[in-house]
Scaffold this active site. Structure first.
Site, PDB file in Angstrom:
ATOM      1  CB  CYS A  31      -0.956   0.009   1.198  1.00 23.01           C
ATOM      2  SG  CYS A  31      -0.083  -0.034   2.774  1.00 23.01           S
ATOM      3  CB  CYS A  76       4.753  -0.321   1.369  1.00 22.94           C
ATOM      4  SG  CYS A  76       3.700  -1.478   2.237  1.00 22.94           S
ATOM      5  CG  ASP A  99       5.096  28.797 -33.494  1.00 22.11           C
ATOM      6  OD1 ASP A  99       5.139  30.029 -33.588  1.00 22.11           O
ATOM      7  OD2 ASP A  99       5.863  28.040 -34.112  1.00 22.11           O
ATOM      8  CG  ASP A 149       8.974  24.705 -33.902  1.00 21.82           C
ATOM      9  OD1 ASP A 149       9.329  25.128 -32.789  1.00 21.82           O
ATOM     10  OD2 ASP A 149       9.162  25.319 -34.957  1.00 21.82           O
TER      11      ASP A 149
END
Length: 853
Positions: free
Chosen positions: A3, A6, A521, A726
């Site tokens: 869980c 841990c 862009d 880009d």
């Protein structure tokens, strides 16, 4: 790890180590990623720290240094001096950086520079060193993620089967045989005082389940408590121990008393452990499927490849089939139809179509001819290709994608913090509720606060209270909470990778689903990004060839896409030469955001935009102004050319819109996402492009830093902003945005500035990325509703809230089965994301990449 408690324990242990800069532990993958200073700390010390915190650990990789590292198995070595001779021979090779020997395994580990040498060279040197006595090959791979997961599945399956061997007889003795007259009489035969055969058999059969098969829960609970935390194992150990040791007390008392009739719960403890093991087995099985994407990506690389030996003129002298891991840079490989490409490179000879869908998500095969780039792991369809290897092994696009997806699955989404906070107090709270439940029912029974008819005939009030207390302890499930987010993120990022959308972890997913504003862009994003000269207007009498000679000489030194378009166009006037040599450009100057200046044949040449001409006091006539306005009205960019302080010509450059750009912007509006275009181009062209695609807000003539400022302004206004660019000159804006999307990255998938990398140039992938993130977060919310709802409803039912009115109570073994089922159901819920399909409306859009010759 069972869980969130841990994973938090391991993370804390790692972060406390000196030299550790960052540690991240993923519950779903059961892996840790640690960034540390190797001068202060070693990987062995890190493994020891994990083991000290109560968990076993295996080293998967040591990061960057593994990227150019290879392990070889050398057969025939018997002494240390032989290994030293081999080491000296290898060390003499150029590019060998570091070496390590393991005489016991006959293993040599080498770090090297791939540009200078490679694994085939090492094998040749080793085999020539001992006059043929030594043989070398790539060292067989050790425990991979897949095999480790497989071993874990086998381990739980085996434990579950062994538990059934003992639990089924215990169940039959407790629940079935007691109602069969002949067998019941035999089982009730007394041995000592009130101790009967049935009790002894149940005790004997349940003991191995409790202490041998259930040992893992004791070990886990001990290690957790030793480090001051409480996890799932603590609840299971407490619940089963309460049932088992009460039963032992009951049996021993019956053996020493002539009139005490005992009631044991041996079937509770053994059935509880069996059901929990079944749940863990199903959970591990399901969790394995969440990482299918990585396994599939790794399987794309072919095992063998055909190596060609060429003479000086490029003729094939020899063909040889080799292990694909032995490919080195600049090797020439032969790829036959139907074969997978073993590495990244470019085509040296041949023509074919290559299916790149498994890497980029592009459904149609892509045409390839001499000079074109190819990606490793893709499939050659119809022609023979000779390719030259450029990126091999861990440098390849495929290896980078695998690393990116692995890293994404390690990264925690901010919403995971909810589970982390709950896990800190969850187990102690459950233990308190369990004890309170037992005490409340026990005191109510002793004080006669409920009718004795409520107590089953085989129990007393203490035993009834004990069953309620154990049920509360074992029904509570922190596992489901811990798995709610990471499993969904794992599946979501895997699905994205299969469609060419690489999402860098939970944070990017969480931000993307909230996006309400996208900044695009222009060049290469809304447009194809391949500008071409479509018109030339001379304002003075001049031979066109001479004009382009001067312009190309100035522009050839510039890296700008528009400059390259001008040079390509100028080549058409020098058709007799494939690679024309332009006149020398002296005093070249690149003026960022404006253009270039150079001295060509003793003439001052200026090529750039209107503002460059204004700054340099170049007169722009009314005719020129009209031509510029007309050009910009057609969504074209006007480039002005001045020679010796006089405006002599205007070039109109067009960068066509991507197919379907208008439909994508329209679709985003239906998703309630506002679109904005930001470009360094002039206002006229920017407005024309924006009008064509349906975008209302335009920011033009913006430098890279201005784009980032605009993103911050939008964020300050309360928007969650995505930037699509880009990844080259858009880096500041990609970093500034809540979500940076690098589009058309192709094989350059490690775009540092981007949160999401779109491998294709298709704008539809922007929609896919946002829609996938929304679907993933819907699934995470669903998982949390189920995990929290299960605990909120399950604990009161287990505590006996329904018992007074309905007589319904939850036996501990059913509570244990419900707990196991809850975590399995969360993982299965996440796995449903594998069926993700992009929005149906997108199928009607004709959005495909186009090629500009």
């Amino acid at each position: 790890m069972t869980c969130t408690s841990c994973s938090t324990t391991v993370e804390s242990a790692l972060q406390s180590l000196p030299g550790v800069q960052r540690a991240q532990v993923a519950l779903a993958t059961e892996e840790a990623e640690i960034r540390y200073n190797p001068n202060i700390l070693t990987s062995t010390q890190i493994l020891e720290a994990v083991e000290d915190s109560g968990f076993e650990a295996t080293l998967i990789s040591t990061g960057e240094e593994d990227r150019c590292k290879i392990h070889l198995q050398v057969d025939g070595v018997r002494t240390e001096s032989s290994m030293r001779i081999i080491g000296d021979s290898l060390q003499a090779l150029p590019g060998v950086q570091d070496m390590d020997f393991d005489l016991e395994l006959n293993k040599v580990s080498l770090s090297y520079q791939p540009d200078l040498t490679g694994p085939r060279n090492f094998i040749e040197v080793i085999e020539s060193t001992g006059s043929g006595r030594y043989k070398a090959k790539i060292f067989p791979e050790g425990t991979s993620r897949g095999s480790h997961r497989g071993e874990e599945i086998k381990k739980y399956y085996k434990s579950f089967l062994w538990s059934l061997v003992f639990t089924i007889p215990v169940f039959l003795l407790s629940m079935v045989f007691m109602y069969i007259p002949g067998i019941k009489h035999g089982l009730e035969t007394k041995i000592v005082n009130m101790l009967n055969i049935g009790e002894v058999l149940r005790w004997i059969l349940s003991t191995p389940v409790q202490f041998i098969i259930g040992r893992r829960f004791y070990v886990g609970a001990y290690k957790a408590l030793r480090h001051g935390s409480a996890n799932m194992d603590v609840l299971i150990a407490l619940g089963t121990n309460a049932a088992y040791f009460y039963s032992v007390y009951s049996v021993l008392r019956a053996a020493t008393s002539p009139n005490f009739e005992s009631t044991d719960f041996f079937e509770t403890s053994s059935m509880l452990i069996s059901f929990i093991l079944l749940g863990k087995y199903l959970e591990v099985l399901a969790k394995g499927k969440t990482s299918d994407a990585i396994e599939k990506l790794m399987d794309l690389a072919p095992e063998t490849a055909t190596l060609l030996t060429l003479d000086g003129e490029g003729n094939v002298l020899h063909e040889e089939e080799i292990d694909s891991r032995l490919i080195q840079k600049n090797d020439v490989m032969k790829i036959i139809p139907g074969a997978k490409l073993p590495c990244d490179g470019f085509v040296m000879w041949g023509q074919s179509h290559v299916n790149e869908s498994m890497i980029t998500g592009e459904s149609r095969p892509v045409g390839k001819r001499k000079g074109d780039l190819v990606i490793g792991g893709t499939v050659n369809t119809n022609g023979v290709l000779h390719i030259k290897a450029k990126k091999v092994g861990s440098e390849s696009a495929l290896a980078q994608i695998v690393r990116l997806v692995e890293s994404a699955q390690m990264a925690k989404a901010p919403v995971q913090k909810l589970a982390d906070r709950i896990s800190k107090f969850f187990v102690p709270l459950v233990i308190f509720l369990s004890f309170s439940t037992w005490l409340a029912w026990f005191l109510a029974g002793k004080l006669n606060r409920y009718p004795t008819s409520w107590i089953p005939s085989s129990m007393d009030s203490f035993q009834l209270a004990l069953q309620f207390g154990i049920s509360v302890m074992v029904i509570a499930c922190p596992c489901a909470l811990g798995l709610a987010t990471p499993t969904a993120v794992m599946v979501g990022t895997g699905v994205g990778a299969s469609q060419g959308v690489l999402i860098k972890g939970g944070h990017a997913l969480e931000s993307a689903h909230k996006v309400n504003c996208i900044v695009f862009d222009k060049t290469g994003t809304l447009t194809v990004g391949k500008p071409v000269v479509v018109n030339t207007r001379l304002l003075k009498n001049m031979v066109l060839t001479d004009f382009f000679e001067l312009v190309a000489a100035a522009e050839v030194n510039s890296e700008h896409p528009l400059a390259k378009a001008v040079v390509e166009h100028a080549k058409k006037f020098r058709q007799d030469e494939e690679n024309p040599v332009w006149p020398e450009a002296k005093e070249f100057e690149s003026i960022t955001g404006h253009g270039v200046k150079a001295l060509v044949r003793n003439r001052e040449v200026l090529v750039g935009n209107k503002s460059l001409m204004v700054d340099r006091d170049i007169n722009i006539s009314l005719d020129a102004e009209e031509i510029l306005a007309e050009t910009e009205g057609l969504a074209q960019t006007g480039i002005l050319v001045s020679i010796d302080k006089e405006l002599v010509g205007i070039l109109a450059i067009s960068d066509p819109l991507k197919p379907g750009a208008k439909e994508v912007i329209s679709f985003l509006k239906t998703m309630k996402i506002r679109s904005i275009v930001v470009t360094g181009d002039n206002w006229g062209t920017a407005n024309s492009i924006a009008k064509e695609v349906g975008i209302d807000t335009v920011i033009a003539e913006a430098k890279p830093e201005h784009k980032a400022e605009k993103v911050k302004e939008l964020q300050a206004a309360g928007n969650i902003v995505a930037m699509v660019g880009d990844g080259i000159n858009d880096s500041p804006a990609l970093v500034a945005a809540d979500v940076g999307m690098a589009i058309g990255a192709g094989t350059d998938i490690a775009v540092e500035a981007a949160d999401i990398v779109l491998m294709k140039s298709n704008l539809e992938d922007v929609i896919t990325a946002i829609d996938l993130s929304r679907k993933t977060f819907f699934r995470i919310r669903l998982n949390y509703i189920w995990a929290l709802g299960y605990n909120i409803m399950g604990i009161p039912i287990a505590a006996g809230v329904l018992f007074p009115g309905t007589g319904f109570r939850l036996p501990p073994w059913i509570a244990g089965a419900a707990m196991a089922a809850s975590s399995v159901s969360v993982v299965c819920s996440s796995l449903l994301l594998k069926n993700y399909k992009r929005p149906k409306q997108m199928d009607t859009l004709a959005i495909r990449g186009i090629t500009v010759e």
